[in-house]
Design a protein around this motif. Sequence first.
Motif, mmCIF file in Angstrom:
data_model
loop_
_atom_site.group_PDB
_atom_site.id
_atom_site.type_symbol
_atom_site.label_atom_id
_atom_site.label_comp_id
_atom_site.label_asym_id
_atom_site.label_seq_id
_atom_site.Cartn_x
_atom_site.Cartn_y
_atom_site.Cartn_z
ATOM 1 N N VAL A 148 61.115 42.675 29.514
ATOM 2 C CA VAL A 148 59.919 43.574 29.944
ATOM 3 C C VAL A 148 59.188 42.522 30.845
ATOM 4 C CG1 VAL A 148 58.061 44.803 29.300
ATOM 5 C CG2 VAL A 148 60.039 44.924 27.998
ATOM 6 N N PHE A 168 55.172 48.480 36.617
ATOM 7 C CA PHE A 168 54.725 49.352 35.519
ATOM 8 C C PHE A 168 55.404 50.523 34.972
ATOM 9 C CE2 PHE A 168 49.956 49.847 37.233
ATOM 10 C CZ PHE A 168 49.805 48.222 36.752
ATOM 11 N N VAL A 171 57.660 48.636 32.528
ATOM 12 C CA VAL A 171 57.107 48.625 31.218
ATOM 13 C C VAL A 171 57.194 50.008 30.512
ATOM 14 C CG1 VAL A 171 55.001 47.813 29.941
ATOM 15 C CG2 VAL A 171 55.683 46.657 31.784
ATOM 16 N N ILE A 175 59.503 49.698 26.943
ATOM 17 C CA ILE A 175 58.677 49.389 25.665
ATOM 18 C C ILE A 175 58.980 51.014 25.065
ATOM 19 C CG2 ILE A 175 56.333 49.664 24.820
ATOM 20 C CD1 ILE A 175 55.563 47.499 26.604
ATOM 21 N N ALA B 67 52.664 42.836 27.455
ATOM 22 C CA ALA B 67 52.922 43.476 28.589
ATOM 23 C C ALA B 67 52.165 44.750 28.738
ATOM 24 C CB ALA B 67 54.334 44.017 28.711
ATOM 25 N N ILE B 71 49.170 45.513 31.519
ATOM 26 C CA ILE B 71 48.894 46.860 32.408
ATOM 27 C C ILE B 71 47.297 47.360 32.209
ATOM 28 C CG2 ILE B 71 49.455 49.383 32.280
ATOM 29 C CD1 ILE B 71 52.156 48.501 32.399
#
Lengths: 404, 171
Positions: A148, A168, A171, A175, B67, B71
Amino acid sequence: MLPWYQDPVNFIAAWLRTVLSGWGLAPGAVDFILTFLGAGITALLGMLWVIFLIWYERKLIGRIQDRFGPNRVGPWGIFQPFADMLKIFVKEYITPAGADRVPYNLAPILSVASVLLIWAVIPFTMTIMGVNLNVGLLLIIASGGLSVLAVLLAGWGSNNKFAMLGGFRAVAQLISYEVPMVVSLLIPVILSGSLGVNDIVKAQNIPFLVTAPVAALIFFISSVAESGRSPFDLVEAESELVAGFNTEYSGLKFGMFYVAEFLHAFTISLLFSTLFLGGWRGPFAEQYPLLGFLYLGIKTFVVYFVVILFRGSLPRFRIDQMMDLNWKLLTPMALVSLIITALVAQPLVSLPWVQAAALFAANAAILIIFMGWAGRKVSRKRPIVGRPRPLAVPHPDDHMPVEP
Amino acid sequence: MSALQIIFLVIGALTLASAVMVVTARKIMHAALWLVLALGGVAAVFATLEASFFAVMQVVVYIGAIAILIIFAVMLTRKVMEDTGPQVNRSWPWALLACLGVLAGLVYLLSNWGGFLTAARAIPEGGENLVQFGQALTSPSGFVVPFEVASILLVAALVGAIYVAGEPREK
């Protein structure tokens, strides 16, 4: 100590150890050299193996799409990846203006490394494995976190809007799908009582595909999603995002992402066959460890074939469908099957065959309930946000220029 | 000095240096990436202590979560995410003094602690005993109360996040 023809790798390692010790090296230094060699050879073979995988996958996808696939360079086009590789070696590296240099250059390396990390804990035969780590399964999950990070670094470092959006999405996707994957991985842990990968293989007198089919299914789907391949390739959806996070990469840096993708697809097959199909286990695998390598290879290629079929035959999800599948179907299913597996498996621990039958029945019930009831709820039509505006249709009141 | 000690010193220096960079980096994105390196250094320290479970958990929980943090950083901060103002304000000497005072106090307290001199218990063959660790977390004589409290806290945080993020229901 087994004779050389039964366990060649360890035989060579032991021989090297005596040779190096004979030269007067300290035992610590000998260990270091052997570990370094082992890690280097495993990583190198893994990366070289990708050359074959690329040919195999292109050929298979070609067949699925009623084409020949590569067929010009060498017999059956088998040298095509070599030609591609040479081409990609000599291509120019382009660094976009305003790129964040360190993340930009680190991302391709990290994406390959995060996949190769998994190879460190996979037992290829009964005796050949990188490390028999007692938390091997957690290491596999941790490597997902690193991949990631690699995608996000690429998306950020490129200084490109499409790359950033791809990062984006990656992720969000990776996730989210990590949740059902981790929960479904807990089921083999419950059944085998260990987090070590080799212990999980050894516990599979009955493959976990039989005793935990729901977990196997969830793991398969979510690991395909983790690898970011079709139908889960929203990360690099070319119709929306140019090429997603690797838009700005060229030459071997792009090649690294390419290698990482193919290696990841193969690695999830390897993992699936290790965790759910019994890994190296098979007839006589314990007397002749090298046979285990063959068994693992056959099982892995069966799974890999299915992964490629997935890629070749399914259209891409929309992002809301992908999230619905994850949060409304896979995650509850994983949690329910985890609880039921724990409840069913524990009282029947002394009767392995009865336990397997009970677990199989329980899993079948879970699957039927979720497919019949929850599946229908998830796949309902979603309301469209706002009324669609027919932009392409001119308004009747507008003055229309007369065509000459 | 053994090889392990040298490795520890290198990792420790790297971790501390990147921790400093976390607070001094101008771009919030870079700060987050330095944080990854710092937490990775902590994981490496765990690994050199043969606590492989904690090393791997450190990577799973922290580096995986970074991560998301990045963001949020990108979504919640200014456009370029680059702050050009001064990085300290007028009272930085006082802050430095307070920090040094706390550090001195901690060093004094820890130097009086006998734990440094007791020999470490040998780790059994095959790494630390995860079964024992798991049972300690769930047995009433072990750590079941803090474990459950932490779980309830996390569930509450989840419910709260869903409540905050969800659309208000029409009446």
